[in-house]
Structure formats: structure tokens, C-alpha cells
Design an enzyme around this catalytic site. Structure first.
Site, short mmCIF file in Angstrom:
data_model
loop_
_atom_site.label_atom_id
_atom_site.label_comp_id
_atom_site.label_asym_id
_atom_site.label_seq_id
_atom_site.Cartn_x
_atom_site.Cartn_y
_atom_site.Cartn_z
N ARG A 1 -9.44 1.05 8.94
CA ARG A 1 -9.24 -0.15 8.72
C ARG A 1 -10.02 -0.91 9.15
NH1 ARG A 1 -3.09 0.68 9.11
NH2 ARG A 1 -2.11 -1.22 9.14
N ARG B 1 -0.65 -9.07 13.12
CA ARG B 1 -1.20 -8.11 12.84
C ARG B 1 -2.16 -9.06 11.42
NH1 ARG B 1 3.46 -5.80 10.62
NH2 ARG B 1 2.22 -3.38 9.28
N ARG C 1 11.70 -6.03 5.19
CA ARG C 1 11.15 -4.00 4.96
C ARG C 1 12.17 -3.95 5.99
NH1 ARG C 1 4.83 -3.18 5.19
NH2 ARG C 1 4.61 -2.90 7.37
N ARG D 1 11.05 -2.17 11.25
CA ARG D 1 10.10 -1.90 11.88
C ARG D 1 9.58 -2.04 13.16
NH1 ARG D 1 4.88 -0.10 7.67
NH2 ARG D 1 3.92 -0.42 10.00
N LYS E 1 0.96 -1.11 -0.03
CA LYS E 1 -0.52 -0.21 -0.06
C LYS E 1 0.79 1.27 0.31
CE LYS E 1 -2.50 -0.52 4.12
NZ LYS E 1 -1.24 -2.18 4.22
P1 AMP Z 1 1.29 0.50 9.53
O1 AMP Z 1 1.92 1.03 8.83
O2 AMP Z 1 0.04 1.24 8.62
O3 AMP Z 1 1.24 -0.67 8.77
O4 AMP Z 1 0.35 1.11 10.63
C1 AMP Z 1 0.83 0.35 11.56
C2 AMP Z 1 0.14 0.32 12.88
O5 AMP Z 1 -0.59 1.32 12.85
C3 AMP Z 1 -0.73 -0.58 12.71
O6 AMP Z 1 -0.30 -2.35 12.75
C4 AMP Z 1 -1.98 0.05 13.58
O7 AMP Z 1 -1.18 -0.78 14.88
C5 AMP Z 1 -1.43 1.25 13.60
N1 AMP Z 1 -2.22 2.07 12.64
C6 AMP Z 1 -2.77 1.59 11.65
N2 AMP Z 1 -3.63 3.01 11.08
C7 AMP Z 1 -4.50 3.03 12.19
C8 AMP Z 1 -5.55 2.89 11.69
N3 AMP Z 1 -6.90 2.99 10.70
N4 AMP Z 1 -6.15 2.41 12.57
C9 AMP Z 1 -6.35 1.73 13.84
N5 AMP Z 1 -4.02 1.27 13.88
C10 AMP Z 1 -3.58 2.16 13.01
#
Ligand code: AMP
Length: 211
Positions: free
Chosen positions: A88, A167, A123, A156, A13
Site C-alpha cells: 500500500r 482513507r 458495504r 466496518r 479489490k
Molecule cells: P482494507 O480492508 O484493505 O481496506 O484495509 C483496512 C485498513 O487496514 C486500512 O485502512 C489500513 O488501516 C489497514 N491496512 C490494510 N493493509 C495495509 C497495508 N498494506 N499497509 C498499511 N495498512 C494497511
């Protein structure tokens, strides 16, 4: 264009959002990146979010909705944006509707679960300029060094093996229902995530009808 990108963690994404932002000349809002910056800056919000993220769980909807209300009201979003990582949950999607934000399209990047684990574990991220890489699919020119700013790349916290499966489980349970939610609204387009970033980009452009 007001575009949402959905897909499992590691589906690509963020990478595709950055390419699309360049082409469409709109900002990308990556909630994950916003949250990681809040944590790095040591804000109160970051402190709340940190535990959820480290465990691979979602930050509660009410926090995320407040964060996005503020972000989407800024000037740079008025002509369009790409949302990477928000909504999400169906609750967050309903909140976006309530904010009066009219989304044009929702792009789902599909990748099989088996490929996700391999992708996430390779990653790498630049802690300084936030550029992203993958050891196999999108490697930096020099191993573990950022091409753009020469900082040492990091893994990360939530890409560590013990967190990845959680996740994925959270994705299937809480985020996948969004796909039906947006299909019913007639907004959904689907691209198959491929091994090569450029191949996925072709799929994405085709799905969105971009030349
Ligand atoms: P990402 O970089 O998009 O994979 O986001 C990393 C982490 O941030 C996720 O695993 C969630 O813990 C948190 N996170 C990101 N976006 C959201 C969202 N819209 N709602 C809830 N948690 C989020």
C-alpha cells in the site's frame, strides 16, 4: 499467478480477489482481513493496528512487512497468490522486491472518488465468515443477514462516514504512487470498476487476459 490488486478503498479489490482466487486456484491474502482478525483475536499486533485502522490511517510499514514476510513464506503461497491490500506504499513494494517475490501482474481497479463514498457506506461484512456484501450492488438474500452462515452483518468501523474521506486522502497520497512504480516495471494492467460486480469482473478478466 502472483498478482497484486491496487485501487482505492471500496474499488472492489476484495470482491474481485475472491472471484479470481476461485478461477486461478490460488489463495487471496487480504491484509485488511488479516488485521481485522488480529484485532478480533485481541493479539498484541491487533492492539497496535486497531487505532490506525479506526482512524483510516495506514498501519506502519515495518509491521506490515513483517506480517507479509511470514504469510508469503507459507506453503500455500508457493504456486501463486493474490494480494489484496498489500503493498500500500512504495516502501512496502520495495520490501516485497527485497523479499525476492517475483510479481507477474499488478491490477489497478479504477473508480472515481465520487462513487467511492457511496460504495463504502453501503458495504456490509459478516463478522463470522467474513463474506462481504453491498446493500445496493451485492445485497444478501435477507437484509443484514449473511447468506453463508446466517450471522447478522456489520458495518466496518472504518466505513463510517467520518473515516471514509481520510482513507481516500491516504490512498491518493500514499498508495496511488504505486501505480507509476509498477507501470515503470511493465507490470500494470488497468480495469475500470463498474457499478455491477459482474461487469467489473469482465473488465478484470479482459485486463488480465483470462478467458
Ligand atoms: P482494507 O480492508 O484493505 O481496506 O484495509 C483496512 C485498513 O487496514 C486500512 O485502512 C489500513 O488501516 C489497514 N491496512 C490494510 N493493509 C495495509 C497495508 N498494506 N499497509 C498499511 N495498512 C494497511
Amino acid at each position: 499467478m502472483k498478482l497484486i490488486i491496487v485501487g482505492a478503498p471500496g474499488a472492489g479489490k476484495g470482491t474481485q480477489a475472491a472471484i479470481l482466487a476461485d478461477t486461478l486456484k490460488v489463495p487471496t491474502i487480504s491484509t485488511g482481513a488479516v488485521l481485522r482478525k488480529e484485532i478480533a483475536d485481541g493479539t498484541a499486533f491487533g492492539k497496535t493496528a486497531d487505532g490506525y485502522i479506526k482512524a483510516g490511517n495506514l498501519v506502519p510499514d515495518e509491521f506490515m512487512v513483517e506480517l507479509m514476510k511470514d504469510r508469503l513464506s507459507r506453503d500455500d503461497c508457493q504456486n501463486g497468490f493474490i494480494l489484496d491490500g498489500f503493498p500500500r506504499t512504495v516502501k512496502q513494494a520495495e520490501a516485497l522486491d527485497e523479499m525476492g517475490v517475483a510479481i507477474d501482474k499488478v491490477l489497478d481497479i479504477e473508480v472515481a472518488d465520487e462513487a467511492i463514498v457511496e460504495r463504502l457506506s453501503g458495504r456490509r461484512e459478516c463478522p463470522s465468515c467474513r463474506a462481504t456484501y453491498h446493500t445496493a450492488y451485492n445485497p444478501p438474500k435477507q437484509a443484514d443477514i449473511c447468506d453463508k452462515c446466517s450471522a447478522a452483518l456489520t458495518v466496518r468501523e472504518d466505513d463510517k462516514p467520518e473515516t471514509i474521506q481520510n482513507r481516500l486522502n491516504v490512498y491518493h497520497k500514499s498508495t496511488e504512487p504505486l501505480i507509476d512504480f509498477y507501470r515503470k516495471k511493465g507490470l500494470l494492467v488497468v480495469a475500470q470498476g463498474q457499478e455491477e460486480v459482474t461487469q467489473t469482473t469482465k473488465e478484470v478478466f479482459r485486463a488480465l487476459g483470462i478467458e
